[in-house]
Design a protein around this motif. Structure first.
Motif, mmCIF file in Angstrom:
data_model
loop_
_atom_site.group_PDB
_atom_site.id
_atom_site.type_symbol
_atom_site.label_atom_id
_atom_site.label_comp_id
_atom_site.label_asym_id
_atom_site.label_seq_id
_atom_site.Cartn_x
_atom_site.Cartn_y
_atom_site.Cartn_z
ATOM 1 N N TYR A 186 52.258 35.297 40.263
ATOM 2 C CA TYR A 186 51.603 36.571 40.591
ATOM 3 C C TYR A 186 52.538 37.442 41.435
ATOM 4 O O TYR A 186 52.570 38.665 41.273
ATOM 5 C CB TYR A 186 50.298 36.306 41.325
ATOM 6 C CG TYR A 186 49.421 37.532 41.458
ATOM 7 C CD1 TYR A 186 49.264 38.416 40.392
ATOM 8 C CD2 TYR A 186 48.752 37.807 42.644
ATOM 9 C CE1 TYR A 186 48.469 39.532 40.504
ATOM 10 C CE2 TYR A 186 47.942 38.925 42.759
ATOM 11 C CZ TYR A 186 47.816 39.786 41.695
ATOM 12 O OH TYR A 186 47.013 40.904 41.808
ATOM 13 N N TYR A 187 53.303 36.814 42.323
ATOM 14 C CA TYR A 187 54.277 37.578 43.092
ATOM 15 C C TYR A 187 55.305 38.234 42.174
ATOM 16 O O TYR A 187 55.641 39.413 42.350
ATOM 17 C CB TYR A 187 54.982 36.665 44.095
ATOM 18 C CG TYR A 187 56.269 37.249 44.630
ATOM 19 C CD1 TYR A 187 56.253 38.234 45.619
ATOM 20 C CD2 TYR A 187 57.508 36.845 44.122
ATOM 21 C CE1 TYR A 187 57.427 38.787 46.089
ATOM 22 C CE2 TYR A 187 58.684 37.391 44.597
ATOM 23 C CZ TYR A 187 58.638 38.365 45.576
ATOM 24 O OH TYR A 187 59.812 38.922 46.039
ATOM 25 N N TRP A 197 44.036 32.778 40.150
ATOM 26 C CA TRP A 197 43.509 31.543 40.728
ATOM 27 C C TRP A 197 42.577 30.849 39.749
ATOM 28 O O TRP A 197 42.591 29.625 39.627
ATOM 29 C CB TRP A 197 42.755 31.841 42.021
ATOM 30 C CG TRP A 197 42.335 30.603 42.740
ATOM 31 C CD1 TRP A 197 43.026 29.930 43.701
ATOM 32 C CD2 TRP A 197 41.136 29.841 42.511
ATOM 33 N NE1 TRP A 197 42.330 28.816 44.102
ATOM 34 C CE2 TRP A 197 41.167 28.728 43.387
ATOM 35 C CE3 TRP A 197 40.037 29.998 41.666
ATOM 36 C CZ2 TRP A 197 40.149 27.789 43.442
ATOM 37 C CZ3 TRP A 197 39.017 29.055 41.702
ATOM 38 C CH2 TRP A 197 39.074 27.963 42.580
ATOM 39 N N GLN A 230 47.999 25.948 41.912
ATOM 40 C CA GLN A 230 47.606 27.204 42.540
ATOM 41 C C GLN A 230 48.807 27.913 43.147
ATOM 42 O O GLN A 230 48.957 29.140 43.003
ATOM 43 C CB GLN A 230 46.561 26.934 43.627
ATOM 44 C CG GLN A 230 45.180 26.581 43.107
ATOM 45 C CD GLN A 230 44.215 26.272 44.236
ATOM 46 O OE1 GLN A 230 44.166 26.997 45.228
ATOM 47 N NE2 GLN A 230 43.465 25.199 44.096
ATOM 48 N N GLU A 231 49.649 27.156 43.833
ATOM 49 C CA GLU A 231 50.822 27.774 44.448
ATOM 50 C C GLU A 231 51.828 28.234 43.396
ATOM 51 O O GLU A 231 52.518 29.239 43.589
ATOM 52 C CB GLU A 231 51.477 26.796 45.419
ATOM 53 C CG GLU A 231 50.591 26.399 46.594
ATOM 54 C CD GLU A 231 50.036 27.588 47.339
ATOM 55 O OE1 GLU A 231 50.741 28.623 47.439
ATOM 56 O OE2 GLU A 231 48.900 27.507 47.847
ATOM 57 N N PHE A 272 42.674 35.497 45.950
ATOM 58 C CA PHE A 272 42.730 34.044 45.784
ATOM 59 C C PHE A 272 41.619 33.375 46.598
ATOM 60 O O PHE A 272 40.943 32.464 46.124
ATOM 61 C CB PHE A 272 44.096 33.518 46.243
ATOM 62 C CG PHE A 272 45.116 33.427 45.147
ATOM 63 C CD1 PHE A 272 45.632 32.198 44.768
ATOM 64 C CD2 PHE A 272 45.573 34.559 44.490
ATOM 65 C CE1 PHE A 272 46.583 32.100 43.757
ATOM 66 C CE2 PHE A 272 46.519 34.483 43.484
ATOM 67 C CZ PHE A 272 47.018 33.250 43.110
ATOM 68 N N GLY A 288 48.910 33.905 51.454
ATOM 69 C CA GLY A 288 49.470 34.937 50.591
ATOM 70 C C GLY A 288 50.532 35.753 51.297
ATOM 71 O O GLY A 288 51.598 36.050 50.732
ATOM 72 N N GLY A 306 44.435 38.899 41.248
ATOM 73 C CA GLY A 306 44.701 37.690 42.016
ATOM 74 C C GLY A 306 43.624 36.638 41.813
ATOM 75 O O GLY A 306 43.910 35.448 41.658
ATOM 76 N N ARG A 365 50.516 31.440 42.310
ATOM 77 C CA ARG A 365 50.747 32.452 43.342
ATOM 78 C C ARG A 365 52.158 33.025 43.207
ATOM 79 O O ARG A 365 52.370 34.229 43.373
ATOM 80 C CB ARG A 365 50.544 31.849 44.733
ATOM 81 C CG ARG A 365 50.328 32.903 45.825
ATOM 82 C CD ARG A 365 50.450 32.290 47.215
ATOM 83 N NE ARG A 365 49.513 31.219 47.434
ATOM 84 C CZ ARG A 365 48.279 31.374 47.908
ATOM 85 N NH1 ARG A 365 47.831 32.587 48.189
ATOM 86 N NH2 ARG A 365 47.495 30.315 48.100
ATOM 87 N N HIS A 408 43.768 31.273 52.541
ATOM 88 C CA HIS A 408 44.396 31.846 51.347
ATOM 89 C C HIS A 408 44.956 33.234 51.645
ATOM 90 O O HIS A 408 46.019 33.609 51.128
ATOM 91 C CB HIS A 408 43.393 31.911 50.201
ATOM 92 C CG HIS A 408 43.356 30.678 49.352
ATOM 93 N ND1 HIS A 408 44.392 30.322 48.509
ATOM 94 C CD2 HIS A 408 42.419 29.712 49.208
ATOM 95 C CE1 HIS A 408 44.094 29.200 47.881
ATOM 96 N NE2 HIS A 408 42.906 28.798 48.291
ATOM 97 N N ALA A 450 46.268 40.251 47.522
ATOM 98 C CA ALA A 450 46.323 39.115 46.601
ATOM 99 C C ALA A 450 45.781 37.854 47.262
ATOM 100 O O ALA A 450 45.071 37.062 46.624
ATOM 101 C CB ALA A 450 47.764 38.890 46.139
ATOM 102 N N GLY A 451 46.088 37.659 48.548
ATOM 103 C CA GLY A 451 45.563 36.504 49.256
ATOM 104 C C GLY A 451 44.049 36.526 49.369
ATOM 105 O O GLY A 451 43.381 35.493 49.215
#
Length: 290
Positions: free
Chosen positions: A90-91, A42, A83-84, A125, A175, A38, A87, A171, A121-122
């Protein structure tokens, strides 16, 4: 004095996140891998957004202050959106990883739930974001020099540390909210995360009016924390029992990431009910699982 500022700001910015890592992540190698991955996602998003901003600045007129300010705002907003986007990527990667873990497991269940992955993961980040936000300031805090000697605010390092701390927590909560929105196809939850991220980043332009950036950011953090708690199955009764340590006495060990203990654990299976999430070993009360 500079050494005291350095250690004080370091503990404020990273102390709570380090505690989360020690008590909920460090004992599980799989969670450590998810956290590092994660942080890497980022970092890649920051690299790409920095590259775009650098090219835009070099291609523009450096003497035009209004243009440079506009490019700075554009760079911040573009970085948030990137970044989003990472994310979300990554999901999708973790979703594929769960399928592989289910295929390799003997009982057909994943050793880690999607909620736990979202939490870890959050944190990844947030830690990487906090490190890049604070590392240069910590180096400068060692001196030489005195903050505020020319009439500027002497709270610069302190407020930066508190802002870094709130970003790490945000973050983490983002997440959980983002993964929940992707998991249940609630796109408005994803949009809410993006809007909150844009808002917090935009508030940084209020500095050096630190009250205008810190207070709204902490209010957003409280709201995001409560929302993430409820989406994870939490309730006022669970929180009260956790604070009174009644549930912990019946737990007798086990996973430290389930904050409440005695919870319904959820595992993802390819053929499970309710879009792949099924409860295993249900108990009378539903508790929080991250």
């Amino acid at each position: 004095m500079t050494l005291a500022v350095f250690f004080g700001c370091t503990f404020i910015a990273f102390g709570p996140a380090f505690s989360l890592f020690i008590f909920t992540i460090a004992r599980d190698p799989l969670r450590i891998i998810i956290l590092i991955a994660g942080a890497f996602f980022w970092l890649v998003s920051l690299l790409l957004s920095s590259l775009i901003w650098f090219i835009a600045v070099k291609a523009s007129n450096p003497q035009d202050e209004q243009l440079q300010k506009g490019l700075l705002i554009f760079g911040v907003m573009f970085s948030v959106l990137l970044q989003e986007a990472f994310r979300f990527l990554y999901y999708k990667l973790l979703r594929k990883a769960i399928e592989g873990l289910v295929a390799l497991s003997e009982d057909g269940c994943s050793p880690i739930s999607i909620q736990q992955m979202a939490y870890v993961a959050g944190v990844g980040f947030g830690l990487m974001s906090g490190a890049f936000s604070m590392i240069n300031l910590l180096a400068d805090s060692l001196g030489p020099g005195t903050v505020g000697i020319h009439g500027d605010s002497q709270l610069y390092f302190l407020t930066s540390a508190f802002m870094t701390m709130v970003l790490i927590f945000l973050h983490t909560f983002w997440g959980i909210l983002f993964f929940h929105g992707c998991e249940h196809r609630r796109w408005w939850e994803i949009a809410a995360v993006v809007i909150m991220h844009l808002t917090v980043s935009g508030l940084s332009f209020c500095n050096p009016l630190y009250v205008g950036s810190l207070v709204p950011s902490y209010l957003l953090m409280v709201g995001a924390a409560a929302w993430a708690y409820l989406l994870s199955g939490g309730s006022a009764q669970n929180l009260r029992r956790f604070l009174l340590c009644k549930c912990c006495s019946r737990r007798g060990g086990g996973d430290t990431l389930g904050l409440m203990g005695c919870q319904d654990w959820y595992h993802w299976t390819p053929n499970g009910s309710e879009k792949g999430i099924i409860p295993l070993s249900p108990r009378p009360e539903k508790q929080v699982v991250f």
